[in-house]
Design a protein around this motif. Structure first.
Motif, PDB file in Angstrom:
ATOM      1  N   ARG A 189      43.911  26.674  95.517  1.00  0.00           N
ATOM      2  CA  ARG A 189      43.210  25.897  96.547  1.00  0.00           C
ATOM      3  C   ARG A 189      42.956  26.694  97.827  1.00  0.00           C
ATOM      4  NH1 ARG A 189      44.302  23.405 101.101  1.00  0.00           N
ATOM      5  NH2 ARG A 189      43.294  21.446 101.636  1.00  0.00           N
TER       6      ARG A 189
ATOM      7  N   SER B 170      34.426  21.281  88.069  1.00  0.00           N
ATOM      8  CA  SER B 170      33.690  21.147  86.823  1.00  0.00           C
ATOM      9  C   SER B 170      34.089  22.254  85.865  1.00  0.00           C
ATOM     10  CB  SER B 170      32.183  21.292  87.073  1.00  0.00           C
ATOM     11  OG  SER B 170      31.745  20.455  88.087  1.00  0.00           O
TER      12      SER B 170
ATOM     13  N   SER C 260      32.788  13.553  92.558  1.00  0.00           N
ATOM     14  CA  SER C 260      33.568  14.271  93.561  1.00  0.00           C
ATOM     15  C   SER C 260      34.941  13.649  93.722  1.00  0.00           C
ATOM     16  CB  SER C 260      32.851  14.262  94.917  1.00  0.00           C
ATOM     17  OG  SER C 260      31.732  15.104  94.898  1.00  0.00           O
ATOM     18  N   THR C 261      35.872  14.445  94.205  1.00  0.00           N
ATOM     19  CA  THR C 261      37.218  13.962  94.479  1.00  0.00           C
ATOM     20  C   THR C 261      37.511  14.109  95.967  1.00  0.00           C
ATOM     21  OG1 THR C 261      38.162  16.131  94.017  1.00  0.00           O
ATOM     22  CG2 THR C 261      38.059  14.592  92.183  1.00  0.00           C
ATOM     23  N   PHE C 262      38.641  13.612  96.394  1.00  0.00           N
ATOM     24  CA  PHE C 262      39.019  13.639  97.804  1.00  0.00           C
ATOM     25  C   PHE C 262      40.169  14.614  98.001  1.00  0.00           C
ATOM     26  CE2 PHE C 262      41.342  12.105 101.533  1.00  0.00           C
ATOM     27  CZ  PHE C 262      40.301  12.038 102.450  1.00  0.00           C
ATOM     28  N   ASP C 263      40.051  15.484  98.996  1.00  0.00           N
ATOM     29  CA  ASP C 263      41.104  16.423  99.344  1.00  0.00           C
ATOM     30  C   ASP C 263      41.530  16.131 100.778  1.00  0.00           C
ATOM     31  OD1 ASP C 263      42.790  18.521  99.947  1.00  0.00           O
ATOM     32  OD2 ASP C 263      41.414  20.085  99.323  1.00  0.00           O
TER      33      ASP C 263
ATOM     34  N   GLU D 202      30.461  16.920  99.186  1.00  0.00           N
ATOM     35  CA  GLU D 202      30.796  17.215  97.788  1.00  0.00           C
ATOM     36  C   GLU D 202      32.087  18.016  97.713  1.00  0.00           C
ATOM     37  OE1 GLU D 202      28.760  19.183  93.794  1.00  0.00           O
ATOM     38  OE2 GLU D 202      27.986  19.754  95.759  1.00  0.00           O
ATOM     39  N   TYR D 203      32.948  17.616  96.790  1.00  0.00           N
ATOM     40  CA  TYR D 203      34.172  18.353  96.467  1.00  0.00           C
ATOM     41  C   TYR D 203      34.418  18.073  94.990  1.00  0.00           C
ATOM     42  CZ  TYR D 203      38.809  20.401  97.069  1.00  0.00           C
ATOM     43  OH  TYR D 203      39.907  21.219  96.998  1.00  0.00           O
ATOM     44  N   ARG D 204      33.927  18.982  94.151  1.00  0.00           N
ATOM     45  CA  ARG D 204      33.889  18.701  92.709  1.00  0.00           C
ATOM     46  C   ARG D 204      34.471  19.860  91.909  1.00  0.00           C
ATOM     47  NH1 ARG D 204      29.887  15.590  90.712  1.00  0.00           N
ATOM     48  NH2 ARG D 204      28.646  16.045  92.554  1.00  0.00           N
TER      49      ARG D 204
ATOM     50  N   SER E  62      34.307  11.869  98.486  1.00  0.00           N
ATOM     51  CA  SER E  62      34.714  10.912  97.456  1.00  0.00           C
ATOM     52  C   SER E  62      33.652   9.854  97.197  1.00  0.00           C
ATOM     53  CB  SER E  62      36.040  10.249  97.841  1.00  0.00           C
ATOM     54  OG  SER E  62      35.873   9.507  99.038  1.00  0.00           O
TER      55      SER E  62
END
Length: 160
Positions: free
Chosen positions: A137, A84, A39-42, A80-82, A34
């Motif tokens: 996921r 696109s 990027s996002t948070f999982d 990284e957690y993206r 994040s």
């Protein structure tokens, strides 16, 4: 045959060269994705990834998993957690999305000199833009982790 295998070092049948190492350790991979732009948070990704790397090394070598003082050590962070958009339809909407995960890895081998490294590994999973990430996921993580972990294994222990 036995003489030939013995003369080449300690190999197992998956190709991993562990040298004289007996144990390995995989420290917890913190999730800092994040903090990377876009990027996002999982939640739970850090634990899920750490366990997947531990399992791969356990299944592909004769090493024993330990929690400290391992002959071989893996540590790092998820950077990284993206998601696109990838391809567009004629109506200029996304037809596919791509989930990309990046992992920064530090590898240390106390039994072999000059093989330590720090490197970033990443891979992706494409899925239909009409699907929610939550619905793909688990499969996406499995595919991505499998590829990243095999790349890490090849870089650290395959020694080809």
């Amino acid at each position: 045959m036995t003489l030939m295998l013995a003369s080449c070092g300690i190999y197992n049948f998956t190709g991993g060269d562990v040298g004289t190492a007996q144990t390995y350790q995989v420290n917890y991979f913190q999730n800092y994705a994040s903090q990377s732009p876009g990027s996002t948070f999982d939640p739970g990704l850090d634990r899920e990834y750490t366990l997947s790397l531990q399992d791969l090394i356990l299944n592909q070598t004769s090493l024993d998993l330990v929690t400290d003082n391992g002959d071989i050590l893996y540590e790092g962070e998820i950077v990284e957690y993206r998601v696109s958009p990838m391809t567009a339809t004629a109506e200029q909407r996304a037809a596919q999305n791509r989930l990309t995960i990046g992992i920064n890895v530090r590898f240390f081998n106390r039994t072999k000199e000059d093989v330590d490294f720090e490197q970033r590994f990443s891979f992706f999973y494409d899925y239909d833009a009409n699907s929610q990430l939550s619905s793909v996921r688990d499969e996406a993580h499995q595919v991505i982790f499998e590829r990243i972990n095999q790349d890490i294994f090849n870089r650290s222990l395959a020694d080809w």
